[in-house]
Write a protein that holds these residues in place. Structure first.
Motif, PDB file in Angstrom:
ATOM      1  N   VAL A  79      54.591 -13.853  31.341  1.00 38.03           N
ATOM      2  CA  VAL A  79      55.561 -14.749  31.095  1.00 38.03           C
ATOM      3  C   VAL A  79      56.695 -14.292  32.030  1.00 38.03           C
ATOM      4  O   VAL A  79      57.496 -15.225  32.574  1.00 38.03           O
ATOM      5  CB  VAL A  79      56.301 -14.707  29.649  1.00 38.03           C
ATOM      6  N   ALA A  80      57.038 -13.075  32.164  1.00 39.48           N
ATOM      7  CA  ALA A  80      58.005 -12.384  33.238  1.00 39.48           C
ATOM      8  C   ALA A  80      57.622 -12.921  34.590  1.00 39.48           C
ATOM      9  O   ALA A  80      58.544 -13.133  35.546  1.00 39.48           O
ATOM     10  CB  ALA A  80      57.923 -11.014  33.097  1.00 39.48           C
ATOM     11  N   LEU A  81      56.505 -13.102  34.762  1.00 39.06           N
ATOM     12  CA  LEU A  81      56.083 -13.558  36.217  1.00 39.06           C
ATOM     13  C   LEU A  81      56.186 -14.988  36.520  1.00 39.06           C
ATOM     14  O   LEU A  81      56.182 -15.442  37.651  1.00 39.06           O
ATOM     15  CB  LEU A  81      54.445 -13.238  36.498  1.00 39.06           C
ATOM     16  N   VAL A  82      56.129 -15.860  35.358  1.00 44.65           N
ATOM     17  CA  VAL A  82      56.211 -17.188  35.473  1.00 44.65           C
ATOM     18  C   VAL A  82      57.720 -17.752  35.694  1.00 44.65           C
ATOM     19  O   VAL A  82      58.693 -17.213  34.807  1.00 44.65           O
ATOM     20  CB  VAL A  82      55.437 -18.019  34.348  1.00 44.65           C
ATOM     21  N   GLU A  83      57.968 -18.442  36.990  1.00 42.36           N
ATOM     22  CA  GLU A  83      59.460 -18.752  37.037  1.00 42.36           C
ATOM     23  C   GLU A  83      60.056 -19.802  35.885  1.00 42.36           C
ATOM     24  O   GLU A  83      61.187 -19.798  35.825  1.00 42.36           O
ATOM     25  CB  GLU A  83      59.525 -19.474  38.599  1.00 42.36           C
TER      26      GLU A  83
END
Length: 89
Positions: free
Chosen positions: A63-67
């Motif tokens: 989730v941290a990687l998805v903008e």
């Protein structure tokens, strides 16, 4: 405390025992319907290579990687999935 409030309201019983208005609005949740849908779609997708299934911590990292999705911790992700009866398998 109650007697002080009773005196401040001028003897109005309902104003004394009633709920007070909030001084400021509550903080809005970062989890909206769209964020919830994207999170569930991610949890239902195939896990990354090297992992047999999704875990809450692994979802937190992705989730941290998805903008489009705000950073959520694993406990928030777990609550969203539990609310929708999604089981990580």
């Amino acid at each position: 405390m109650i007697s002080k409030r009773y005196a401040e309201t001028g003897g109005d019983v309902w104003a004394t025992v009633g709920r007070k208005e909030r001084a400021r609005a509550p903080v809005p949740s970062p989890v909206t319907g769209e964020v919830e849908a994207r999170l569930i779609a991610l949890a239902c997708s195939t896990p990354p290579k090297g992992h047999a299934r999704w875990s809450l911590r692994l979802l937190e990292k992705h989730v941290a990687l998805v903008e489009d999705i705000p950073d959520l911790d694993h406990s928030t992700i777990g609550r969203v999935l539990k609310k929708r009866n999604c089981v990580l398998t």
